[in-house]
Design an enzyme around this catalytic site. Structure first.
Site, PDB file in Angstrom:
ATOM      1  N   LYS A  42       0.836  -1.215   0.000  1.00  0.00           N
ATOM      2  CA  LYS A  42       0.000   0.000   0.000  1.00  0.00           C
ATOM      3  C   LYS A  42       0.862   1.253   0.000  1.00  0.00           C
ATOM      4  O   LYS A  42       0.642   2.170  -0.793  1.00  0.00           O
ATOM      5  CB  LYS A  42      -0.911  -0.010   1.227  1.00  0.00           C
ATOM      6  CG  LYS A  42      -1.547   1.333   1.528  1.00  0.00           C
ATOM      7  CD  LYS A  42      -1.957   1.447   2.982  1.00  0.00           C
ATOM      8  CE  LYS A  42      -2.349   2.850   3.358  1.00  0.00           C
ATOM      9  NZ  LYS A  42      -1.407   3.520   4.253  1.00  0.00           N
ATOM     10  N   ARG A 112      -3.806  10.294   3.169  1.00  0.00           N
ATOM     11  CA  ARG A 112      -2.659  11.141   3.456  1.00  0.00           C
ATOM     12  C   ARG A 112      -1.784  11.306   2.206  1.00  0.00           C
ATOM     13  O   ARG A 112      -1.234  12.352   1.919  1.00  0.00           O
ATOM     14  CB  ARG A 112      -1.839  10.454   4.559  1.00  0.00           C
ATOM     15  CG  ARG A 112      -0.666  11.241   4.984  1.00  0.00           C
ATOM     16  CD  ARG A 112      -0.562  11.300   6.469  1.00  0.00           C
ATOM     17  NE  ARG A 112       0.411  12.293   6.848  1.00  0.00           N
ATOM     18  CZ  ARG A 112       0.101  13.521   7.171  1.00  0.00           C
ATOM     19  NH1 ARG A 112      -1.139  13.923   7.177  1.00  0.00           N
ATOM     20  NH2 ARG A 112       1.047  14.374   7.494  1.00  0.00           N
ATOM     21  N   ARG A 141       0.637  15.333  12.525  1.00  0.00           N
ATOM     22  CA  ARG A 141       1.441  14.805  11.407  1.00  0.00           C
ATOM     23  C   ARG A 141       1.837  15.972  10.498  1.00  0.00           C
ATOM     24  O   ARG A 141       1.310  16.139   9.407  1.00  0.00           O
ATOM     25  CB  ARG A 141       0.646  13.742  10.630  1.00  0.00           C
ATOM     26  CG  ARG A 141       0.291  12.539  11.469  1.00  0.00           C
ATOM     27  CD  ARG A 141      -0.489  11.500  10.696  1.00  0.00           C
ATOM     28  NE  ARG A 141       0.325  10.709   9.798  1.00  0.00           N
ATOM     29  CZ  ARG A 141      -0.147   9.736   9.017  1.00  0.00           C
ATOM     30  NH1 ARG A 141      -1.428   9.449   9.023  1.00  0.00           N
ATOM     31  NH2 ARG A 141       0.650   9.067   8.210  1.00  0.00           N
ATOM     32  N   PRO A 142       2.790  16.789  10.958  1.00  0.00           N
ATOM     33  CA  PRO A 142       3.174  17.959  10.149  1.00  0.00           C
ATOM     34  C   PRO A 142       3.845  17.547   8.841  1.00  0.00           C
ATOM     35  O   PRO A 142       4.349  16.425   8.733  1.00  0.00           O
ATOM     36  CB  PRO A 142       4.175  18.692  11.051  1.00  0.00           C
ATOM     37  CG  PRO A 142       4.676  17.676  12.008  1.00  0.00           C
ATOM     38  CD  PRO A 142       3.599  16.647  12.165  1.00  0.00           C
ATOM     39  N   ILE A 143       3.844  18.474   7.862  1.00  0.00           N
ATOM     40  CA  ILE A 143       4.561  18.193   6.612  1.00  0.00           C
ATOM     41  C   ILE A 143       5.588  19.290   6.341  1.00  0.00           C
ATOM     42  O   ILE A 143       5.891  19.617   5.197  1.00  0.00           O
ATOM     43  CB  ILE A 143       3.591  17.960   5.407  1.00  0.00           C
ATOM     44  CG1 ILE A 143       2.574  19.093   5.265  1.00  0.00           C
ATOM     45  CG2 ILE A 143       2.898  16.636   5.521  1.00  0.00           C
ATOM     46  CD1 ILE A 143       1.730  18.961   3.977  1.00  0.00           C
ATOM     47  N   ASP A 144       6.125  19.848   7.434  1.00  0.00           N
ATOM     48  CA  ASP A 144       7.103  20.924   7.305  1.00  0.00           C
ATOM     49  C   ASP A 144       8.366  20.495   6.552  1.00  0.00           C
ATOM     50  O   ASP A 144       8.966  21.289   5.820  1.00  0.00           O
ATOM     51  CB  ASP A 144       7.483  21.461   8.702  1.00  0.00           C
ATOM     52  CG  ASP A 144       7.961  20.361   9.630  1.00  0.00           C
ATOM     53  OD1 ASP A 144       7.237  19.347   9.764  1.00  0.00           O
ATOM     54  OD2 ASP A 144       9.052  20.483  10.198  1.00  0.00           O
TER      55      ASP A 144
HETATM   56  N1  EPU Z   1       7.270  14.385  10.422  1.00  0.00           N
HETATM   57  C1  EPU Z   1       7.474  15.717  10.678  1.00  0.00           C
HETATM   58  N2  EPU Z   1       7.516  16.583   9.631  1.00  0.00           N
HETATM   59  C2  EPU Z   1       7.358  16.157   8.350  1.00  0.00           C
HETATM   60  C3  EPU Z   1       7.147  14.785   8.088  1.00  0.00           C
HETATM   61  C4  EPU Z   1       7.103  13.922   9.160  1.00  0.00           C
HETATM   62  O1  EPU Z   1       7.620  16.126  11.832  1.00  0.00           O
HETATM   63  O2  EPU Z   1       7.417  16.995   7.436  1.00  0.00           O
HETATM   64  C5  EPU Z   1       7.188  13.449  11.555  1.00  0.00           C
HETATM   65  C6  EPU Z   1       5.772  12.856  11.665  1.00  0.00           C
HETATM   66  O3  EPU Z   1       4.915  13.691  12.397  1.00  0.00           O
HETATM   67  C7  EPU Z   1       6.032  11.546  12.361  1.00  0.00           C
HETATM   68  C8  EPU Z   1       7.390  11.125  11.793  1.00  0.00           C
HETATM   69  O4  EPU Z   1       7.995  12.325  11.297  1.00  0.00           O
HETATM   70  O5  EPU Z   1       6.155  11.738  13.739  1.00  0.00           O
HETATM   71  C9  EPU Z   1       7.291  10.083  10.705  1.00  0.00           C
HETATM   72  O6  EPU Z   1       6.642  10.587   9.576  1.00  0.00           O
HETATM   73  P1  EPU Z   1       6.940  10.076   8.101  1.00  0.00           P
HETATM   74  O7  EPU Z   1       6.946  11.255   7.217  1.00  0.00           O
HETATM   75  O8  EPU Z   1       8.129   9.178   8.092  1.00  0.00           O
HETATM   76  O9  EPU Z   1       5.651   9.208   7.825  1.00  0.00           O
HETATM   77  P2  EPU Z   1       4.581   9.405   6.689  1.00  0.00           P
HETATM   78  O10 EPU Z   1       5.252   9.525   5.385  1.00  0.00           O
HETATM   79  O11 EPU Z   1       3.573  10.413   7.081  1.00  0.00           O
HETATM   80  C10 EPU Z   1       4.503   6.837   6.199  1.00  0.00           C
HETATM   81  C11 EPU Z   1       3.417   5.824   6.086  1.00  0.00           C
HETATM   82  C12 EPU Z   1       2.863   5.514   7.459  1.00  0.00           C
HETATM   83  C13 EPU Z   1       3.994   5.006   8.343  1.00  0.00           C
HETATM   84  C14 EPU Z   1       5.128   6.045   8.374  1.00  0.00           C
HETATM   85  C15 EPU Z   1       6.328   5.588   9.169  1.00  0.00           C
HETATM   86  C16 EPU Z   1       2.487   6.319   3.940  1.00  0.00           C
HETATM   87  C17 EPU Z   1       1.353   6.843   3.139  1.00  0.00           C
HETATM   88  N3  EPU Z   1       2.363   6.353   5.241  1.00  0.00           N
HETATM   89  O12 EPU Z   1       3.873   7.986   6.762  1.00  0.00           O
HETATM   90  O13 EPU Z   1       1.927   4.479   7.279  1.00  0.00           O
HETATM   91  O14 EPU Z   1       3.515   4.792   9.640  1.00  0.00           O
HETATM   92  O15 EPU Z   1       5.543   6.340   7.035  1.00  0.00           O
HETATM   93  O16 EPU Z   1       6.856   4.426   8.639  1.00  0.00           O
HETATM   94  O17 EPU Z   1       3.470   5.841   3.388  1.00  0.00           O
HETATM   95  C18 EPU Z   1       0.074   3.154   7.809  1.00  0.00           C
HETATM   96  O18 EPU Z   1       0.339   2.499   6.792  1.00  0.00           O
HETATM   97  O19 EPU Z   1      -0.777   2.804   8.661  1.00  0.00           O
HETATM   98  C19 EPU Z   1       0.798   4.404   8.032  1.00  0.00           C
HETATM   99  C20 EPU Z   1       0.392   5.334   8.889  1.00  0.00           C
END
Ligand code: EPU
Length: 439
Positions: A42, A112, A141-144
């Site tokens: 996924k 997301r 879940r910020p995207i900064d």
């Molecule tokens: N974070 C920031 N700033 C950002 C991006 C992330 O502070 O700009 C923080 C997040 O808040 C979090 C951590 O960094 O605390 C991890 O975030 P990451 O960006 O690595 O995760 P993501 O891309 O939002 C993906 C998966 C998640 C999975 C995580 C960690 C997708 C669509 N989602 O999320 O999957 O838990 O990586 O491996 O690929 C799931 O499948 O249930 C799921 C939530």
């Protein structure tokens, strides 16, 4: 493709004057046997589909899981005027005649990963207007970091109400250090940088297998990317990306979920189409708990076990223990003798499943970014809520081992990420039905 899309529309529909919603009902206590085949990943799929729009020719992707996140992405592709054909596990995306159209429909906040259109469209058109992404609530879940990367490449970002506008005269390669090895930021910056001018270096990049899969697709399209799977990724921008064919890697989180299901409720279950190296942290923990397993090529055979030992888990970035498997494993830990501890370092609020499991007889205490599971506790059926995708998986496992009937509400969360989970479990011998209840 028969995706349960209507469940995804929050499954709350009006029937006459009553609001109805769908539940998964499980009659617990039946031992599982047989084989289950794991679908395409996924979290790779949801990035591969937006990545395809960077191409100037048709991209064909195989191994696409039947999940509602894919359905939402297909809607967004059509809004962009891409030609989209979905046929079982195959999707063909032809962006030849696509147009630079704002993505502001409700489909954007169904998931997301719609934020991957930011990187892809910025790369392609140097401009994108898109609503805020949705997805499971796991705490903030910020995207900064995504924005830090886009800005470093030359984009200006503004936000009016719930819509972002990202614009650049041109994207110019640069060096970007991620303060945290974020999966989403690594992929999104890579998507923008493949069409930037010159060289981009992403330092402290994430190393998850899904990132490698996306880089593999982009490379087949003509991108020049080195270092994926390490913490430094180097991208030489190119002017043109073309059509190609790609097969998605198996879903390590679905595979991990079925390993846990087999350990909890199985006698002998063969989990097929797995890359065992992607699951080393989970396999070690299951062995530590006393589960017997055999890896045979891309299959893992799991033997059920009655006496489980407690273990401690700390979630970490890949190759550490995956946060996405913490919730399903917690259910298994309720069946282990003694105290287990779970420490969550990625999403500190990812503990909503614990309250639901307690309704079924578990004894779990939640503290700050951690939980303590007091085992062994027998579980009994109850009506519980899938508050997010992996919470849903944890509750399905609980339902399989509980005495009596468990009803899981908010199943649209489960359908976002698990391909035909009911059917796969029924094939293994589980007693599962779906029906609507009054909300
Ligand atoms: N974070 C920031 N700033 C950002 C991006 C992330 O502070 O700009 C923080 C997040 O808040 C979090 C951590 O960094 O605390 C991890 O975030 P990451 O960006 O690595 O995760 P993501 O891309 O939002 C993906 C998966 C998640 C999975 C995580 C960690 C997708 C669509 N989602 O999320 O999957 O838990 O990586 O491996 O690929 C799931 O499948 O249930 C799921 C939530």
């Amino acid at each position: 493709m028969c995706i349960k899309f209507y469940t995804f529309l929050y499954i709350i529909c009006e029937k006459g004057k009553r609001l109805m919603s769908e539940v998964i009902a499980i009659e617990g206590g039946y031992k599982l046997n047989g084989s289950v085949r794991i679908s395409g990943a996924k979290n790779a799929t949801v990035a591969l589909i937006p990545a395809a729009v960077l191409s100037d020719g048709p991209v064909e992707i195989l191994g696409v899981p039947e999940i509602s996140d894919v359905e939402a992405l297909a809607i967004l592709l059509k809004e962009l005027k891409c030609e989209v054909e979905v046929d079982g596990e195959r999707i063909r995306i032809d962006p030849t005649h696509m147009e630079d159209i704002p993505l502001i429909s409700d489909a954007v906040n169904k998931l997301r990963a719609s934020y991957y259109f930011m990187g892809a469209l910025l790369g392609k058109y140097k401009r994108v207007k898109i609503k805020m992404p949705g997805g499971c609530y796991l705490g903030p879940r910020p995207i900064d970091l995504h924005f830090k990367g886009f800005e470093a490449l030359g984009a200006k970002i503004s936000c009016v109400e719930d819509t972002y506008l990202l614009e650049a005269d041109e994207l110019i390669g640069t060096s970007i250090y991620l303060d945290f090895a974020s999966v989403g930021a690594t992929i999104n910056i890579m998507l923008a940088a493949v069409r930037a001018k010159g060289k981009t270096v992403i330092e402290n990049a994430a190393k998850e297998p899904e990132i490698i899969d996306v880089a593999n697709l982009l490379t087949k399209m003509g991108a020049k990317i080195r270092g994926v799977g390490t913490d430094t990724i180097t991208i030489e921008g190119v002017d043109y990306l073309g059509g190609t064919f790609h097969e998605i890697i198996p879903d390590r989180i679905e595979a991990g979920t079925f390993l846990i299901i087999a350990a909890a409720a199985g006698e002998k279950v063969i989990v097929q189409n797995v890359i065992p190296q992607h699951l080393e942290a989970l396999i070690s923990k299951l062995k530590e708990m006393g589960i017997k397993m055999e890896v045979v090529g891309d299959n893992i055979v799991v033997y059920g076990h009655d006496e489980l030992k407690s273990v401690d888990i700390k979630t970490q970035i890949y190759p550490g223990f995956a946060t996405d498997l913490q919730q399903p494993l917690t259910t298994l830990l309720t069946q282990a003798q003694g105290e287990s501890h779970v420490k969550e370092t990625i999403y500190v609020e990812r503990f909503k499943h614990c309250g639901e499991l307690n309704k079924m007889g578990a004894h779990i205490e939640v503290g700050e970014a951690q939980s303590t599971i007091h085992g062994q506790t027998p579980l009994h059926g109850a009506r519980v809520e899938a508050t997010d995708l992996r919470c849903g998986a944890a509750l399905v496992i609980a339902g399989l081992i509980a005495e009596g009937k468990t009803e899981i509400t908010n199943v649209y969360h489960i359908d976002r990420g698990y391909d035909n989970i009911d059917h796969k479990l029924i094939t293994l011998g589980a007693h599962i039905t779906r029906y609507e209840i009054e909300d």
